[in-house]
Design a protein around this motif. Structure first.
Motif, mmCIF file in Angstrom:
data_model
loop_
_atom_site.group_PDB
_atom_site.id
_atom_site.type_symbol
_atom_site.label_atom_id
_atom_site.label_comp_id
_atom_site.label_asym_id
_atom_site.label_seq_id
_atom_site.Cartn_x
_atom_site.Cartn_y
_atom_site.Cartn_z
ATOM 1 N N LEU A 129 0.823 -1.209 0.000
ATOM 2 C CA LEU A 129 0.000 0.000 0.000
ATOM 3 C C LEU A 129 0.858 1.260 0.000
ATOM 4 N N VAL A 182 1.961 1.810 -3.536
ATOM 5 C CA VAL A 182 0.858 2.322 -4.350
ATOM 6 C C VAL A 182 0.663 3.817 -4.103
ATOM 7 N N LYS A 183 0.692 4.224 -2.856
ATOM 8 C CA LYS A 183 0.515 5.645 -2.531
ATOM 9 C C LYS A 183 1.636 6.483 -3.134
ATOM 10 N N GLU A 198 3.124 5.995 -5.855
ATOM 11 C CA GLU A 198 2.929 6.130 -7.301
ATOM 12 C C GLU A 198 1.914 7.217 -7.642
ATOM 13 N N GLY A 199 1.098 7.608 -6.673
ATOM 14 C CA GLY A 199 0.144 8.692 -6.874
ATOM 15 C C GLY A 199 -1.116 8.254 -7.593
ATOM 16 N N GLY A 200 -1.890 9.244 -8.033
ATOM 17 C CA GLY A 200 -3.166 8.981 -8.695
ATOM 18 C C GLY A 200 -4.323 9.126 -7.735
ATOM 19 N N ASP A 201 -5.545 9.122 -8.284
ATOM 20 C CA ASP A 201 -6.708 9.262 -7.412
ATOM 21 C C ASP A 201 -6.926 7.971 -6.630
ATOM 22 N N LEU A 202 -7.807 8.032 -5.626
ATOM 23 C CA LEU A 202 -7.985 6.911 -4.710
ATOM 24 C C LEU A 202 -8.442 5.652 -5.434
ATOM 25 N N GLN A 251 -5.632 4.031 -7.208
ATOM 26 C CA GLN A 251 -4.739 3.414 -6.233
ATOM 27 C C GLN A 251 -5.302 2.090 -5.721
ATOM 28 N N ARG A 269 -4.881 -0.650 -8.349
ATOM 29 C CA ARG A 269 -3.494 -1.105 -8.410
ATOM 30 C C ARG A 269 -3.143 -1.921 -7.171
ATOM 31 N N ALA A 270 -3.667 -1.517 -6.040
ATOM 32 C CA ALA A 270 -3.351 -2.208 -4.794
ATOM 33 C C ALA A 270 -3.878 -3.642 -4.800
ATOM 34 N N LEU A 289 -5.714 3.021 2.697
ATOM 35 C CA LEU A 289 -5.024 4.042 1.911
ATOM 36 C C LEU A 289 -5.406 5.449 2.365
#
Length: 316
Positions: A56, A59-60, A62-66, A69, A72-73, A315
């Motif tokens: 996690l 993933v955080k 790497e950025g991007g909206d929730l 994320q 991807r998680a 997250l």
């Protein structure tokens, strides 16, 4: 005297239907298979918290909206878990494509590639994984394309002869015909209890094995979704059997021999491949298969959604 589990291994490759690393160490299966339900259970186990936190955090970073994320998680956690399992089994790990993609062949195909690439980054080659897809027409077509590209697949939620034949036609590496869910449906409909040789789930998987043999198909048949050790032992001789830790424990605790119950007959003439209308009509005519396929997809999707909510909370 040998245990039933060791005796069973003389006839069928045993696969652990779990992501529990302790169980995998204890029973030494050839392969292991996972799904969103098992991943959700692992989310609460103390032994996996460090792995979850690590993935996690990545993933955080790497950025991007929730929502992005979270998506991807889910993939990263599935692959991280699968990679840990791969260190403990000599064979393959099955990793499932999200159930909500069951009717989207292109999205399933893309997700399979994404999962394969994530495994590759962890040093786990294609020869160590199976991409798990629901046995819908779309899932089978995605698997056919993936197999041509060297990505082997495990077609799950397989409950009808039409599904089995379409998978054979597509040349998929492995299918997982279900036992327990078939029997559950018939017990509810009839109110009967079944002896192993009369068990509808056992009879279904035996018929799939016979179909594989007579058609000369190379697809591996792996019995799945067992409720009892009697069902497991009634399918000794099936190529592979994926078994829960509870049933593995029972088999390991009981002494005795196991007789081979399943034979693959010699090849005869290969049938003409099913067309899409033939597949859909054949599957439609099996009320049990229709009910249990739809139910299985819904349940896996519900567990995936619950897992995504848990990840979103962590997250956030």
């Amino acid at each position: 005297m040998t245990t039933r589990l060791d005796a069973l291994k003389r006839h069928s490759l045993v696969v652990a239907d779990t992501g529990d690393l302790d169980a995998i160490r204890r029973y030494q299966p050839q392969d292991a298979t996972t799904n969103p339900s098992l991943l959700l259970k692992a989310f609460d186990l103390p032994g996996y918290q460090a792995l979850i936190d690590e993935e996690l955090a990545a993933v955080k970073a790497e950025g991007g909206d929730l929502q992005a994320q979270v998506e991807r998680a889910v993939d990263r956690l599935a692959v991280a878990k699968g990679s840990e399992i791969a260190k403990r089994v000599p064979g393959r790990v099955s990793t499932e494509v999200a159930a909500r993609l069951s009717f989207d062949r292109e999205a399933s195909f893309r997700k399979a590639h994404e999962l394969t690439e994530l495994y590759g980054k962890r040093g786990i080659g294609r020869d160590r994984i199976l991409i798990k897809l629901a046995s819908t027409w779309e899932g089978i077509r995605a698997a056919e394309r993936l197999e041509r590209e060297g990505i082997n697949c495990n077609l799950t939620l397989l409950l009808s002869e039409a599904q089995a034949q379409a998978c054979f036609d597509a040349g998929v590496f492995l299918i997982s015909p279900f036992v327990g869910r078939v029997t559950d449906w018939y017990k509810k409909e009839t109110g009967k209890e079944y002896a192993p040789d009369e068990d509808p789930g056992v009879q279904f998987v035996r018929s799939v094995c016979e179909r594989a043999g007579r058609g000369g198909f190379d697809t591996v048949v792996m019995g799945a979704s067992f409720r009892t050790t009697a069902q497991v032992l009634a399918l000794a001789g099936c190529h592979r059997l994926t078994i829960s830790p509870a049933l593995l424990e029972e088999l390991a605790a009981e002494k005795g021999e196991v007789e081979k119950q399943v034979e693959f007959p010699p090849a005869e003439e290969r049938p003409v491949p099913l067309t899409e209308p033939e597949f859909r009509w054949g599957h439609n005519q099996d009320a049990m298969a229709n009910d249990k396929l739809a139910e299985g997809i819904r349940r896996f999707a519900e567990d995936q959604a619950q897992l995504e909510r848990r990840i979103a909370q962590r997250l956030g």
